[in-house]
Design a protein around this motif. Structure first.
Motif, PDB file in Angstrom:
ATOM      1  N   ILE A  26       0.844  -1.209   0.000  1.00 20.65           N
ATOM      2  CA  ILE A  26       0.000   0.000   0.000  1.00 20.65           C
ATOM      3  C   ILE A  26       0.873   1.250   0.000  1.00 20.65           C
ATOM      4  CG2 ILE A  26      -1.616   1.349   1.400  1.00 20.65           C
ATOM      5  CD1 ILE A  26      -2.812  -1.389   2.305  1.00 20.65           C
ATOM      6  N   ALA A  27       1.927   1.237   0.817  1.00 22.05           N
ATOM      7  CA  ALA A  27       2.831   2.385   0.885  1.00 22.05           C
ATOM      8  C   ALA A  27       3.440   2.690  -0.477  1.00 22.05           C
ATOM      9  CB  ALA A  27       3.921   2.128   1.917  1.00 22.05           C
ATOM     10  N   GLN A  28       3.816   1.658  -1.217  1.00 22.95           N
ATOM     11  CA  GLN A  28       4.379   1.855  -2.548  1.00 22.95           C
ATOM     12  C   GLN A  28       3.312   2.240  -3.565  1.00 22.95           C
ATOM     13  OE1 GLN A  28       7.666   1.916  -3.380  1.00 22.95           O
ATOM     14  NE2 GLN A  28       7.914   1.815  -1.155  1.00 22.95           N
ATOM     15  N   PHE A  29       2.153   1.620  -3.438  1.00 23.81           N
ATOM     16  CA  PHE A  29       1.086   1.856  -4.410  1.00 23.81           C
ATOM     17  C   PHE A  29       0.656   3.319  -4.450  1.00 23.81           C
ATOM     18  CE2 PHE A  29      -3.598   2.435  -4.361  1.00 23.81           C
ATOM     19  CZ  PHE A  29      -3.798   2.446  -5.735  1.00 23.81           C
ATOM     20  N   ILE A  30       0.458   3.935  -3.284  1.00 22.31           N
ATOM     21  CA  ILE A  30      -0.073   5.313  -3.304  1.00 22.31           C
ATOM     22  C   ILE A  30       0.911   6.293  -3.941  1.00 22.31           C
ATOM     23  CG2 ILE A  30      -1.644   4.955  -1.360  1.00 22.31           C
ATOM     24  CD1 ILE A  30       0.355   6.379   0.438  1.00 22.31           C
ATOM     25  N   LYS A  31       2.194   5.891  -4.022  1.00 19.62           N
ATOM     26  CA  LYS A  31       3.180   6.758  -4.688  1.00 19.62           C
ATOM     27  C   LYS A  31       3.095   6.653  -6.207  1.00 19.62           C
ATOM     28  CE  LYS A  31       6.494   6.421  -0.872  1.00 19.62           C
ATOM     29  NZ  LYS A  31       7.842   5.948  -0.447  1.00 19.62           N
ATOM     30  N   THR A  32       2.368   5.653  -6.710  1.00 21.67           N
ATOM     31  CA  THR A  32       2.269   5.456  -8.161  1.00 21.67           C
ATOM     32  C   THR A  32       1.061   6.147  -8.766  1.00 21.67           C
ATOM     33  OG1 THR A  32       0.933   3.420  -8.035  1.00 21.67           O
ATOM     34  CG2 THR A  32       3.336   3.186  -7.854  1.00 21.67           C
ATOM     35  N   ILE A  33       0.183   6.703  -7.938  1.00 21.24           N
ATOM     36  CA  ILE A  33      -1.017   7.373  -8.454  1.00 21.24           C
ATOM     37  C   ILE A  33      -0.618   8.730  -9.020  1.00 21.24           C
ATOM     38  CG2 ILE A  33      -3.293   8.268  -7.889  1.00 21.24           C
ATOM     39  CD1 ILE A  33      -3.392   6.273  -5.579  1.00 21.24           C
ATOM     40  N   GLN A  34      -0.945   8.943 -10.293  1.00 21.33           N
ATOM     41  CA  GLN A  34      -0.531  10.182 -10.941  1.00 21.33           C
ATOM     42  C   GLN A  34      -1.687  10.855 -11.659  1.00 21.33           C
ATOM     43  OE1 GLN A  34       2.743   9.208 -13.516  1.00 21.33           O
ATOM     44  NE2 GLN A  34       4.183   8.905 -11.833  1.00 21.33           N
ATOM     45  N   PHE A  35      -1.680  12.186 -11.583  1.00 21.74           N
ATOM     46  CA  PHE A  35      -2.606  13.028 -12.335  1.00 21.74           C
ATOM     47  C   PHE A  35      -1.774  14.002 -13.165  1.00 21.74           C
ATOM     48  CE2 PHE A  35      -5.050  11.600  -8.694  1.00 21.74           C
ATOM     49  CZ  PHE A  35      -6.297  11.308  -9.235  1.00 21.74           C
ATOM     50  N   SER A  36      -2.425  14.876 -13.855  1.00 15.97           N
ATOM     51  CA  SER A  36      -1.724  15.902 -14.622  1.00 15.97           C
ATOM     52  C   SER A  36      -0.782  16.688 -13.713  1.00 15.97           C
ATOM     53  CB  SER A  36      -2.734  16.865 -15.249  1.00 15.97           C
ATOM     54  OG  SER A  36      -2.096  18.060 -15.682  1.00 15.97           O
ATOM     55  N   TYR A  88      -0.261  19.619 -13.735  1.00 18.41           N
ATOM     56  CA  TYR A  88      -0.864  20.925 -13.467  1.00 18.41           C
ATOM     57  C   TYR A  88      -1.833  20.877 -12.292  1.00 18.41           C
ATOM     58  CZ  TYR A  88       1.080  21.989 -18.030  1.00 18.41           C
ATOM     59  OH  TYR A  88       1.950  22.146 -19.096  1.00 18.41           O
ATOM     60  N   GLU A  89      -2.082  19.663 -11.786  1.00 16.73           N
ATOM     61  CA  GLU A  89      -2.951  19.500 -10.621  1.00 16.73           C
ATOM     62  C   GLU A  89      -2.098  19.351  -9.362  1.00 16.73           C
ATOM     63  OE1 GLU A  89      -6.114  19.758 -10.635  1.00 16.73           O
ATOM     64  OE2 GLU A  89      -6.735  19.392 -12.713  1.00 16.73           O
ATOM     65  N   ALA A  90      -2.550  19.988  -8.272  1.00 16.08           N
ATOM     66  CA  ALA A  90      -1.872  19.837  -6.975  1.00 16.08           C
ATOM     67  C   ALA A  90      -2.613  18.775  -6.172  1.00 16.08           C
ATOM     68  CB  ALA A  90      -1.866  21.163  -6.223  1.00 16.08           C
ATOM     69  N   TYR A  91      -1.884  17.726  -5.745  1.00 13.39           N
ATOM     70  CA  TYR A  91      -2.516  16.634  -5.002  1.00 13.39           C
ATOM     71  C   TYR A  91      -1.450  15.872  -4.235  1.00 13.39           C
ATOM     72  CZ  TYR A  91      -0.628  13.721  -8.727  1.00 13.39           C
ATOM     73  OH  TYR A  91       0.220  13.091  -9.607  1.00 13.39           O
ATOM     74  N   SER A  92      -1.867  15.101  -3.243  1.00 14.18           N
ATOM     75  CA  SER A  92      -0.940  14.256  -2.499  1.00 14.18           C
ATOM     76  C   SER A  92      -1.717  13.161  -1.778  1.00 14.18           C
ATOM     77  CB  SER A  92      -0.127  15.067  -1.483  1.00 14.18           C
ATOM     78  OG  SER A  92      -0.954  15.518  -0.422  1.00 14.18           O
ATOM     79  N   ALA A  93      -1.016  12.039  -1.545  1.00  7.33           N
ATOM     80  CA  ALA A  93      -1.549  10.954  -0.719  1.00  7.33           C
ATOM     81  C   ALA A  93      -0.369  10.340   0.015  1.00  7.33           C
ATOM     82  CB  ALA A  93      -2.253   9.904  -1.573  1.00  7.33           C
ATOM     83  N   LYS A  94      -0.481  10.188   1.330  1.00  5.15           N
ATOM     84  CA  LYS A  94       0.647   9.671   2.116  1.00  5.15           C
ATOM     85  C   LYS A  94       0.143   8.947   3.345  1.00  5.15           C
ATOM     86  CE  LYS A  94      -0.262  14.114   3.004  1.00  5.15           C
ATOM     87  NZ  LYS A  94      -0.961  15.013   2.060  1.00  5.15           N
ATOM     88  N   LEU A  95       0.884   7.908   3.734  1.00  2.00           N
ATOM     89  CA  LEU A  95       0.596   7.209   4.988  1.00  2.00           C
ATOM     90  C   LEU A  95       0.908   8.132   6.156  1.00  2.00           C
ATOM     91  CD1 LEU A  95       2.056   3.658   4.350  1.00  2.00           C
ATOM     92  CD2 LEU A  95      -0.319   4.171   4.906  1.00  2.00           C
ATOM     93  N   THR A  96      -0.005   8.190   7.127  1.00  2.00           N
ATOM     94  CA  THR A  96       0.211   9.022   8.311  1.00  2.00           C
ATOM     95  C   THR A  96       0.192   8.208   9.602  1.00  2.00           C
ATOM     96  OG1 THR A  96      -2.168   9.525   8.373  1.00  2.00           O
ATOM     97  CG2 THR A  96      -0.734  11.101   7.246  1.00  2.00           C
ATOM     98  N   LYS A  97      -0.172   6.935   9.503  1.00  2.00           N
ATOM     99  CA  LYS A  97      -0.162   6.073  10.693  1.00  2.00           C
ATOM    100  C   LYS A  97      -0.001   4.626  10.264  1.00  2.00           C
ATOM    101  CE  LYS A  97      -3.920   4.882  12.964  1.00  2.00           C
ATOM    102  NZ  LYS A  97      -5.113   4.890  13.834  1.00  2.00           N
ATOM    103  N   VAL A  98       0.873   3.877  10.971  1.00  2.00           N
ATOM    104  CA  VAL A  98       1.054   2.450  10.739  1.00  2.00           C
ATOM    105  C   VAL A  98       1.231   1.773  12.095  1.00  2.00           C
ATOM    106  CG1 VAL A  98       2.579   0.684   9.819  1.00  2.00           C
ATOM    107  CG2 VAL A  98       2.100   2.720   8.459  1.00  2.00           C
TER     108      VAL A  98
END
Length: 368
Positions: free
Chosen positions: A194-204, A206-216
């Motif tokens: 899951i930690a690796q997967f969320i780093k592979t999600i990409q948009f344009s 020109y879009e500002a976005y982020s997804a990150k683990l905050t608790k394990v």
């Protein structure tokens, strides 16, 4: 006592008595006491904290919202309620604006919404459900800004917050002895996937976005047991509501696929969604004029774009015709919002109150 001195006194009180979301009982009581002392009609609620007050007369209603809750965080090694969010300042600036407006002729009613639980992302909805913005044409907010956004003395007519949502997940497999991993269903492998997967999600780009683990959280004290259960959390953000919706869908689909691949169950709970800002040009125009007239053209700053979020924007999601903007006050705030040792230049409080009062007065006479 001058209004400026009163604002500082209010700030000192609320800063010294922080209360977390939905538990702002003494804050609500103190606000009601202040409003009574100012001769302002107001009401509280039987089932939630918060106060709504009004001054002025007429059919039109202009409103302003102040969030009143504090964070729960570790400060100098002790967990406690703490106003590192700056809501104590927001309360004081809005009360100060009320005091300034009591000395002015107004073109409509001005409603003051002292809202609970902004940090939980659902306090605005509670106020909406209780009629806080019924009949309101224009809504304003105010918030101190970190020094990397604007310095002390500068004021922005709008803050373009991003959208945010949080995911809590639980992985359920089967524990196994460290020597016999084939007998269990390891929760750590899907967690790392899951930690690796969320780093592979990409948009344009020109879009500002982020997804990150905050608790394990996984495993116990025994080092020879492969844990079969684990919990995790993800913070997802975007400047666009539509991008956040797609980001949420991709995260859900990807994690469900990881669960199947590793033969474990993964329970997902999304919560505390806050929408991106829907800022009205008319509200920005009103605030812009008020800023220039109050503190001068040299103090004017363009609208701020920030990755932070605020449940203020639920008001416009619920009532699309509402013309809204949140004013940003430069305060040399450092190290940053939500830092346990956050500090700012308190001279910003009176600036914010004066700009806000001018904005509300101007809106009360504004003709579409």
């Amino acid at each position: 006592m001058t209004v400026k001195a009163q604002i500082e006194q209010w700030f000192e009180h609320f800063h010294a008595h922080p209360e977390v979301s939905w538990q702002e009982v003494e804050t609500t009581r103190q606000l009601a006491e202040i409003l009574t002392g100012l001769g302002v009609k107001h009401h509280t609620f039987d089932d939630v904290t918060g106060v709504v007050a009004e001054i002025g007369e007429g059919d039109r209603i202009i409103a302003v919202r102040a969030d009143i809750d504090a964070l729960w965080q570790e400060v100098d090694g002790v967990y406690q309620a703490n106003h590192s969010c700056g809501h104590d300042a927001n309360i004081s600036m809005v009360l100060g604006a009320l005091r300034y407006l009591q000395q002015e002729a107004l073109g409509s009613r001005i409603r003051f919404i002292f809202q609970p639980a902004e940090e939980k992302g659902n306090g605005a909805n509670a106020m909406i459900e209780r009629g806080a913005v019924d009949g309101v044409s224009h809504l304003f907010g105010v918030h101190l800004r970190p020094q990397e956004e604007i310095p002390f003395g500068k004021v922005a007519p709008a803050i373009h917050h991003g959208a945010a949502v949080f995911l809590e997940g639980r992985i359920t497999g089967v524990d196994a002895h460290g020597a016999r991993p084939h007998q269990g269903n390891n929760a750590l492998d899907p967690l790392f996937a899951i930690a690796q997967f969320i780093k592979t999600i990409q948009f344009s780009p020109y879009e500002a976005y982020s997804a990150k683990l905050t608790k394990v959280q996984a495993g116990g004290d025994s080092l020879n047991i492969i844990p079969g259960t684990a919990t995790f959390a993800i913070d997802a953000r975007s400047q666009s509501n539509s991008v956040l919706n797609e980001l949420q869908e991709r995260i859900t689909a990807g994690i469900e696929a990881i669960g199947k691949m590793h033969a474990v169950e993964i329970e997902l709970i999304w919560s505390d969604y806050t929408p991106a800002a829907e800022v009205a040009e008319e509200a920005v125009a009103i605030a812009t004029e008020a800023i220039v007239e109050t503190v001068g053209e040299e103090a004017f700053s363009p609208a701020i774009i920030t990755s932070g979020s605020d449940d203020f924007h639920f008001y416009t999601i619920h009532q699309p015709a509402l013309k809204a903007a949140m004013i940003g006050i430069g305060a040399d705030l450092a190290p940053g919002l939500h830092h346990p040792a956050m500090t700012f230049n308190r001279e910003a409080l009176d600036i914010g109150a004066r700009v806000l009062s001018a904005t509300l007065k101007k809106a009360s006479y504004w003709k579409n």
